[in-house]
Design a protein around this motif. Structure first.
Motif, PDB file in Angstrom:
ATOM      1  N   THR A  13     -34.044 -36.847  -6.335  1.00 25.03           N
ATOM      2  CA  THR A  13     -33.754 -36.487  -5.502  1.00 25.03           C
ATOM      3  C   THR A  13     -35.094 -35.000  -4.728  1.00 25.03           C
ATOM      4  O   THR A  13     -36.087 -34.919  -5.528  1.00 25.03           O
ATOM      5  CB  THR A  13     -32.715 -35.381  -6.403  1.00 25.03           C
ATOM      6  N   ALA A  14     -34.598 -34.543  -3.515  1.00 23.50           N
ATOM      7  CA  ALA A  14     -35.724 -33.579  -3.460  1.00 23.50           C
ATOM      8  C   ALA A  14     -34.853 -32.452  -3.609  1.00 23.50           C
ATOM      9  O   ALA A  14     -36.040 -30.897  -3.615  1.00 23.50           O
ATOM     10  CB  ALA A  14     -35.394 -34.017  -1.402  1.00 23.50           C
ATOM     11  N   THR A  15     -34.276 -32.364  -4.503  1.00 20.03           N
ATOM     12  CA  THR A  15     -33.082 -30.752  -4.740  1.00 20.03           C
ATOM     13  C   THR A  15     -33.091 -31.081  -6.271  1.00 20.03           C
ATOM     14  O   THR A  15     -32.026 -30.486  -6.564  1.00 20.03           O
ATOM     15  CB  THR A  15     -32.349 -30.116  -4.006  1.00 20.03           C
ATOM     16  N   PRO A  16     -34.065 -31.018  -6.925  1.00 15.94           N
ATOM     17  CA  PRO A  16     -33.809 -31.175  -8.498  1.00 15.94           C
ATOM     18  C   PRO A  16     -32.835 -29.744  -9.034  1.00 15.94           C
ATOM     19  O   PRO A  16     -32.667 -29.457 -10.187  1.00 15.94           O
ATOM     20  CB  PRO A  16     -34.533 -31.664  -9.566  1.00 15.94           C
ATOM     21  N   TRP A  17     -32.935 -28.580  -8.990  1.00 15.67           N
ATOM     22  CA  TRP A  17     -31.901 -27.308  -8.773  1.00 15.67           C
ATOM     23  C   TRP A  17     -31.107 -27.326  -8.316  1.00 15.67           C
ATOM     24  O   TRP A  17     -30.588 -26.412  -9.628  1.00 15.67           O
ATOM     25  CB  TRP A  17     -32.770 -26.022  -7.964  1.00 15.67           C
ATOM     26  N   LYS A  18     -30.143 -27.961  -7.410  1.00 18.10           N
ATOM     27  CA  LYS A  18     -29.096 -28.608  -7.418  1.00 18.10           C
ATOM     28  C   LYS A  18     -28.588 -28.755  -8.544  1.00 18.10           C
ATOM     29  O   LYS A  18     -27.406 -28.434  -9.159  1.00 18.10           O
ATOM     30  CB  LYS A  18     -28.179 -29.527  -6.442  1.00 18.10           C
ATOM     31  N   VAL A  19     -29.013 -29.820  -8.932  1.00 20.16           N
ATOM     32  CA  VAL A  19     -28.965 -31.000 -10.598  1.00 20.16           C
ATOM     33  C   VAL A  19     -28.614 -29.963 -11.184  1.00 20.16           C
ATOM     34  O   VAL A  19     -27.285 -30.592 -12.071  1.00 20.16           O
ATOM     35  CB  VAL A  19     -29.737 -32.272 -10.183  1.00 20.16           C
ATOM     36  N   LEU A  20     -29.639 -29.250 -11.689  1.00 17.93           N
ATOM     37  CA  LEU A  20     -29.691 -28.704 -12.967  1.00 17.93           C
ATOM     38  C   LEU A  20     -28.559 -27.547 -12.063  1.00 17.93           C
ATOM     39  O   LEU A  20     -27.830 -27.074 -13.583  1.00 17.93           O
ATOM     40  CB  LEU A  20     -30.898 -27.933 -12.873  1.00 17.93           C
ATOM     41  N   GLU A  21     -27.808 -26.987 -11.537  1.00 24.25           N
ATOM     42  CA  GLU A  21     -27.260 -26.194 -11.084  1.00 24.25           C
ATOM     43  C   GLU A  21     -25.859 -26.045 -11.938  1.00 24.25           C
ATOM     44  O   GLU A  21     -25.094 -25.572 -12.208  1.00 24.25           O
ATOM     45  CB  GLU A  21     -27.598 -24.808 -10.189  1.00 24.25           C
TER      46      GLU A  21
END
Length: 83
Positions: free
Chosen positions: A50-58
Motif C-alpha cells: 500500500t501507499a498508506t501503511p498507517w491506515k493498515v496499522l490503525e
C-alpha cells in the motif's frame, strides 16, 4: 515508481478475529494489492502492499494487539538501497 511502495506486515492478536472480515475491510477501504490475511480467531498475519501503511496499522490496532510490525519501502529496495 511503484504505486503501492510499502510492504506492510504485522500480526494481530485478539479474540474472534475473522480472516474474511479483515480481508473484506482492507480490500474495500484501503488502496493496495497483494493482500494476505491468514490465521485463526486468535492470531492473524497481515501482508499488504500500500501507499498508506498507517491506515493498515490503525485498522489492525482497532482489532487487537499488533506486533512484529514491518513496513518496508520496496521502491528503495528496487534501487539497491535499504528498505
Amino acid at each position: 515508481m511503484l504505486e503501492y511502495k510499502f510492504d506492510t506486515q504485522l500480526l494481530i492478536a485478539g479474540h474472534d478475529l475473522s480472516e474474511d472480515a479483515i480481508n473484506e475491510y482492507i480490500t474495500n477501504n484501503i488502496e493496495g494489492d497483494c493482500l494476505l490475511a491468514v490465521g485463526d480467531k486468535d492470531l492473524i498475519k497481515i501482508h499488504f502492499h500500500t501507499a498508506t501503511p498507517w491506515k493498515v496499522l490503525e485498522y489492525c490496532a482497532s482489532l487487537g494487539d499488533i506486533f512484529d510490525v514491518v513496513v518496508e519501502n520496496m521502491e528503495r529496495q528496487e534501487n539497491g538501497l535499504q528498505g
